[in-house]
Scaffold this active site. Structure first.
Site, PDB file in Angstrom:
ATOM      1  N   TRP A 251      -1.961  -4.615  -0.938  1.00  0.00           N
ATOM      2  CA  TRP A 251      -1.475  -5.871  -0.781  1.00  0.00           C
ATOM      3  C   TRP A 251      -0.080  -5.667   0.236  1.00  0.00           C
ATOM      4  O   TRP A 251       0.334  -6.568   1.260  1.00  0.00           O
ATOM      5  CB  TRP A 251      -1.018  -6.727  -1.938  1.00  0.00           C
ATOM      6  CG  TRP A 251      -0.581  -8.254  -1.426  1.00  0.00           C
ATOM      7  CD1 TRP A 251      -1.125  -9.380  -1.310  1.00  0.00           C
ATOM      8  CD2 TRP A 251       0.799  -8.565  -1.526  1.00  0.00           C
ATOM      9  NE1 TRP A 251      -0.230 -10.144  -1.190  1.00  0.00           N
ATOM     10  CE2 TRP A 251       1.002  -9.950  -1.243  1.00  0.00           C
ATOM     11  CE3 TRP A 251       2.105  -7.741  -1.636  1.00  0.00           C
ATOM     12  CZ2 TRP A 251       2.182 -10.755  -0.930  1.00  0.00           C
ATOM     13  CZ3 TRP A 251       3.400  -8.337  -1.445  1.00  0.00           C
ATOM     14  CH2 TRP A 251       3.446  -9.705  -1.245  1.00  0.00           C
ATOM     15  N   HIS A 252       0.739  -4.683  -0.307  1.00  0.00           N
ATOM     16  CA  HIS A 252       2.017  -4.312   0.438  1.00  0.00           C
ATOM     17  C   HIS A 252       1.759  -3.886   1.816  1.00  0.00           C
ATOM     18  O   HIS A 252       2.756  -4.011   2.513  1.00  0.00           O
ATOM     19  CB  HIS A 252       2.846  -3.403  -0.260  1.00  0.00           C
ATOM     20  CG  HIS A 252       3.485  -4.172  -1.766  1.00  0.00           C
ATOM     21  ND1 HIS A 252       2.997  -4.245  -2.826  1.00  0.00           N
ATOM     22  CD2 HIS A 252       4.624  -4.753  -1.808  1.00  0.00           C
ATOM     23  CE1 HIS A 252       3.619  -5.254  -3.721  1.00  0.00           C
ATOM     24  NE2 HIS A 252       4.690  -5.310  -3.110  1.00  0.00           N
ATOM     25  N   GLY A 253       0.684  -3.323   2.187  1.00  0.00           N
ATOM     26  CA  GLY A 253       0.645  -2.797   3.504  1.00  0.00           C
ATOM     27  C   GLY A 253      -0.503  -1.827   3.644  1.00  0.00           C
ATOM     28  O   GLY A 253      -1.404  -1.597   2.813  1.00  0.00           O
TER      29      GLY A 253
END
Length: 469
Positions: free
Chosen positions: A312-314
């Site tokens: 989700w963060h990257g």
């Protein structure tokens, strides 16, 4: 457009507030917020404005269909559509690159710009559709109210992730009292100061150290860089969350708290109860519990959640590694809980901070070669030395900033505010003492606004980390 910009502070926000506070019904106020929210998003990415509106429209239609008949195929299609859009715009390039590397292919890598805030508004749309299917919230029959929920500019591009259930009533009935306006502006100014006066200065030094020549950096220098990045990402993101919560109060919306002194945690488990609470609760309620939670396949469920949290963060392997790192730590804490709880709190706290520093180093470096090099230097294996004259100068120059950041990560600011409020608590009907407190808070916020404005005018560093997520 970002909150920490002169255009937003002195043009956009005053114009929006002025029009919003003109006496009028809820339809008028919603119309003002929708128009300003769409303009806010279109300021930076006019093309992707249509993507956001399309996602809102599709999810609203699925909600209407689910309101008539809760069929499983409809919720499956809704989830596939939302996650499919997220995958195309955020992960397609990452996927093609890895397929090419794995199978020695040369498939053209799609060059798709990442729409700002897509992870946040996708998850918000998902919570509505899933909760309608579960029967936990009523169907929103007005598309315009649903569009307002998805596009509302305070939390549009960086959260917190607002669930439809939390604001469903406020979309059709809310008010902005003088007290709410005061508390909202106070919260906004505090968040702005966190971002501009703390995060930006930490980030500037951290990037100079961690993006520089690691081969010539000392062990202490790299640890110092990671420490400053740890402060930057907290004050950057928690500051933005404070600004979003404060802006929400200005317009009559109540958002959940997103941070609760996470660097005071005495374990990794406690840290994740206090850090990015809206994301943690989303994965808990919509992934972990549906998979079985603590009832069955606990560690498999944890592995899935933390892999997804990392992704989700990257779209980069370092984020996956970061998620796996925390999965391992949380698993070990579960298995060794009886032993861990016997360790003195101060030692648990120090050990937790050390583990977090390692985690933030993984988070920072998207290039694996630089990540490995940074760990070589941090561990002393690079043979460069623990410190040198340049490291000492950098540490001394930034020591006041480090101390200030450390203090602001503790309950001390909250305690000072409570103490000040108690000293000027209302003692009689005139409320004169309380007015003094309000006046002091107003002056303090005005000072923060002036200092933040001066910093924005004189600084070229105003990056916001969570835009890329």
């Amino acid at each position: 457009m970002v909150f920490s910009s002169l255009i937003f502070l002195f043009l956009f926000l005053p114009a929006c507030l002025l029009l919003y506070l003109i006496p009028g019904g809820i339809r008028y106020k919603n119309a003002v917020l929708i128009l300003f929210s769409l303009f806010f998003y279109a300021w930076g990415e006019p093309v992707y404005l249509f993507l956001m509106i399309a996602m809102a429209l599709v999810n609203w239609c699925f909600g209407m269909l689910l309101g008539r008949k809760r069929r499983q195929i409809l919720i499956v299609l809704a989830v596939v559509f939302d996650l499919g859009c997220l995958a195309v715009f955020k992960y397609s390039g990452f996927l093609v690159e890895n397929v090419n590397a794995l199978f020695c292919l040369s498939i053209p890598v799609p060059q798709i710009a990442l729409p700002i805030g897509i992870s946040f508004y996708t998850f918000q749309a998902l919570t509505y559709t899933i909760d309608v299917w579960r029967g936990e919230v009523p169907v929103q029959r007005s598309f315009w109210r649903f569009l307002l929920y998805v596009s509302l500019f305070p939390q549009l591009i960086a959260g917190p992730i607002v669930r439809y259930a939390d604001v469903e009533k406020q979309l059709s009935d809310r008010s902005s009292t003088p007290e709410e306006l005061f508390l909202g502006m106070r919260r906004f100014c505090m968040g702005l100061a966190k971002k501009v006066l703390l995060a930006d200065y930490c980030g500037k030094v951290a990037s100079q150290i961690l993006d520089g020549a690691l081969s010539t950096s000392t062990t202490l220098m790299v640890w110092l860089g990671v420490l400053l990045f740890m402060f930057e990402i907290f004050f950057d993101f928690s500051g933005y969350s404070d600004m979003a919560i404060g802006l929400g109060r200005l317009f009559g919306f109540t958002y959940m708290e997103n941070f609760d002194l996470p660097y005071c945690a005495k374990s990794i488990t406690e840290f994740w109860r206090k850090w990015h609470i809206s994301l943690s609760s989303f994965f808990r309620d919509y992934v972990y519990i549906p998979l079985g939670g603590n009832r069955r396949h606990v560690y498999l469920n944890l592995a899935v959640v933390w892999t997804l949290t990392g992704l989700w963060h990257g779209a980069s392997w370092n984020f996956v590694l970061w998620g796996v790192y925390f999965f391992v730590l949380l698993t070990l804490e579960r298995l060794l809980n009886k032993i861990v709880t016997k360790v003195p709190n101060i030692l648990r706290h120090i050990f937790t901070l050390a583990l977090l520093l390692i985690g933030w180093n993984i988070f920072y470096h998207t290039d694996f070669s630089r990540l490995l090099e940074s760990f070589r230097v941090m561990s002393g294996a690079a043979g460069i030395g623990f410190t040198n004259e340049m490291t000492k100068i950098t540490l001394i120059n930034n020591l006041p900033l480090i101390i200030l950041c450390a203090v602001c990560c503790t309950p001390i600011p909250r305690f000072m505010d409570v103490l000040l409020a108690a000293c000027f608590a209302e003692k009689n009907e005139s409320g004169s003492r309380h007015k003094i407190y309000v006046g002091l808070v107003f002056v303090f916020c005005l000072i923060l606004l002036i200092l933040s404005t001066a910093s924005l005018v004189g600084s070229s560093y105003n990056a916001f980390l969570y835009f890329r997520f």
